[in-house]
Enzyme design. Structure first.
Site, PDB file in Angstrom:
ATOM      1  N   HIS A  53       8.703 -59.253   5.964  1.00 24.26           N
ATOM      2  CA  HIS A  53       9.508 -60.394   5.518  1.00 24.26           C
ATOM      3  C   HIS A  53       9.367 -60.633   4.020  1.00 24.26           C
ATOM      4  CE1 HIS A  53       8.433 -61.140   9.818  1.00 24.26           C
ATOM      5  NE2 HIS A  53       9.736 -61.363   9.884  1.00 24.26           N
TER       6      HIS A  53
ATOM      7  N   HIS B 237       4.788 -67.051   2.810  1.00 25.95           N
ATOM      8  CA  HIS B 237       6.019 -67.837   2.990  1.00 25.95           C
ATOM      9  C   HIS B 237       5.929 -69.273   2.480  1.00 25.95           C
ATOM     10  CE1 HIS B 237       8.146 -64.761   5.116  1.00 25.95           C
ATOM     11  NE2 HIS B 237       7.269 -64.703   6.109  1.00 25.95           N
TER      12      HIS B 237
ATOM     13  N   ASP C 268       4.038 -55.935  10.187  1.00 26.88           N
ATOM     14  CA  ASP C 268       5.259 -56.170  10.967  1.00 26.88           C
ATOM     15  C   ASP C 268       6.369 -55.197  10.565  1.00 26.88           C
ATOM     16  OD1 ASP C 268       5.260 -57.558   8.578  1.00 26.88           O
ATOM     17  OD2 ASP C 268       5.631 -59.530   9.475  1.00 26.88           O
TER      18      ASP C 268
ATOM     19  N   ASP D  21       4.699 -56.850   3.516  1.00 28.44           N
ATOM     20  CA  ASP D  21       5.061 -57.450   4.802  1.00 28.44           C
ATOM     21  C   ASP D  21       6.551 -57.202   5.054  1.00 28.44           C
ATOM     22  OD1 ASP D  21       3.936 -59.842   6.784  1.00 28.44           O
ATOM     23  OD2 ASP D  21       6.094 -60.055   6.398  1.00 28.44           O
TER      24      ASP D  21
END
Ligand code: Q9C
Ligand code: ZN
Length: 380
Positions: free
Chosen positions: A232, A187, A321, A230
């Site tokens: 995200h 991120h 996740d 992931d």
């Protein structure tokens, strides 16, 4: 047997985050790594190497990080906690958290905004959310995590000129290496921490391998495929690789989920069709609640792109996740699915040297089994 790299210093960073209007212990916690280590020990099938970044390793890693992150941002990460502590703004056990983020104002004299003088303001200038606090030992974990990515690269590439740490003794080079990177990396951008990420770990192997190839085979520019699994979208990785024709970024992630402003399928690289990097970014967003069979359809599109790109190296941003019980994820993926997932990935590019770096995944009790399942599928 997979070589798995770990550094105890990654356990030091322990923060609080703002989640659903409450300040609470961050879901991204040292327990994540402890749980993974326990499962690896128990399974006894992998070659776990615990390393420790020497001062020299840290310098090498920091220098490589400067290729992706600004010097002032990296300096900020190293100094912000001790500056706040010295001025009595936090106690030794508290966290530095931002209070005001960057404002891109059309009416500001400074476009883009420049680093503020105020010490409070700086925390918000160099971050984009409230899940990326800094405590006393954060930097120690951040640099140890990034160093794991660097050392993993050293194990992968057939050369002693890569900066292998003295703590790794290995002449036996591997086709795949897993690094237990924590904090994660996908991120953060060149100048902002966010989503539990501070240094974009996956960019370091690219920088290192490029320099290495440049010295030995100046006519060959290595190509890299990044597969981000992931839940995200890896906004930071996308931003740092978007204009780069030799890096393909592929991400399967929750649609309209954190980090909210990136990850659309329309982000395909520079819009100019004549730009060499046009089409080197592939976002595959999936609606919340997506099943594993839906996921596999996207994975197959992503893997086709990877194969077509003919990468010299595969880099996997591995997050758990996507697991059905994850507090931050919304996909319907179960433990045994990670085996299928990994087998599909590895069988697409079986001979390409691959580095796997850990990103998110917050169901502590299941992280270990999910990782073992993935590795089982990877190794066939
Ligand atoms: N309501 C990684 O998995 N907070 N980062 C989200 C949702 C930040 C996730 C809040 C989540 C960051 C590496
Ligand atoms: Zn995530």
């Amino acid at each position: 047997t997979m070589i798995i790299l770990h550094d105890e210093a990654t356990l030091l960073h322990e923060t609080v985050e703002l989640l659903g209007s409450k300040l609470r212990p961050a879901l991204e916690s040292p327990e994540r790594i402890k749980a993974i280590l326990a499962s690896i020990h128990e399974a006894q099938t992998h070659d776990l190497r615990t390393i420790s970044a020497s001062a020299e390793d840290q310098n090498t890693t920091l220098e490589l990080a400067k290729e992706s992150h600004s010097t002032d941002y990296l300096k900020h990460l190293q100094t912000v906690f001790s500056e706040w502590l010295a001025q009595g703004l936090v106690t030794a056990h508290e966290n530095v958290l931002p209070e005001c983020f960057r404002i891109y104002s059309a009416t500001s004299a400074h476009k883009p905004p420049r680093p503020p003088k105020d010490i409070y303001a700086r925390a918000g200038y160099y971050a984009f959310d409230m899940s990326t606090g800094m405590m006393q030992n954060s930097w120690a974990s951040i640099i140890a995590s990034a160093n794991l990515a660097v050392q993993a690269t050293g194990l992968l590439s057939p050369s002693s000129s890569l900066p292998l740490s003295s703590t790794i003794k290995d002449n036996d080079l591997r086709r795949s290496v897993l690094a237990l990177t924590r904090p994660p990396g996908h991120h953060c951008t060149g100048t902002q921490a966010g989503g539990y990420c501070y240094i974009n770990n996956i960019l370091l192997p690219i920088t290192l391998l490029r320099r290495h190839h440049h010295q030995r085979q100046p006519n060959h520019t290595p190509r890299f495929a990044i597969l981000d699994l992931d839940f995200h979208h890896g906004n930071g990785t996308q931003e740092l690789t978007y204009y780069d024709a030799d890096i393909l970024y592929v991400s399967i992630h929750g649609e309209d989920e954190f980090p909210y402003y990136t990850g659309s399928a329309s982000e395909t690289g520079p819009p100019d069709p004549d730009h060499a990097a046009h089409g080197t970014n592939l976002n595959l967003p999936l609606p919340p609640g997506s099943s594993f069979s839906t996921y596999l359809e996207s994975l197959s599109i992503g893997l086709d792109a990877v194969k077509q790109f003919k990468p010299d190296y595969l880099l996997v941003s591995l997050g758990f996740d996507t697991f059905h019980l994850d507090p931050l994820g919304k996909f319907d993926i179960e433990t045994e699915d990670y085996k299928t997932m990994a087998a599909r990935v590895r069988s697409t590019v079986p001979d390409v040297p691959a580095l796997i770096l850990l990103e998110g995944g917050y169901v502590i009790e299941r992280l270990g089994v999910n990782l073992l399942s993935f590795l089982e599928g990877w190794e066939g």
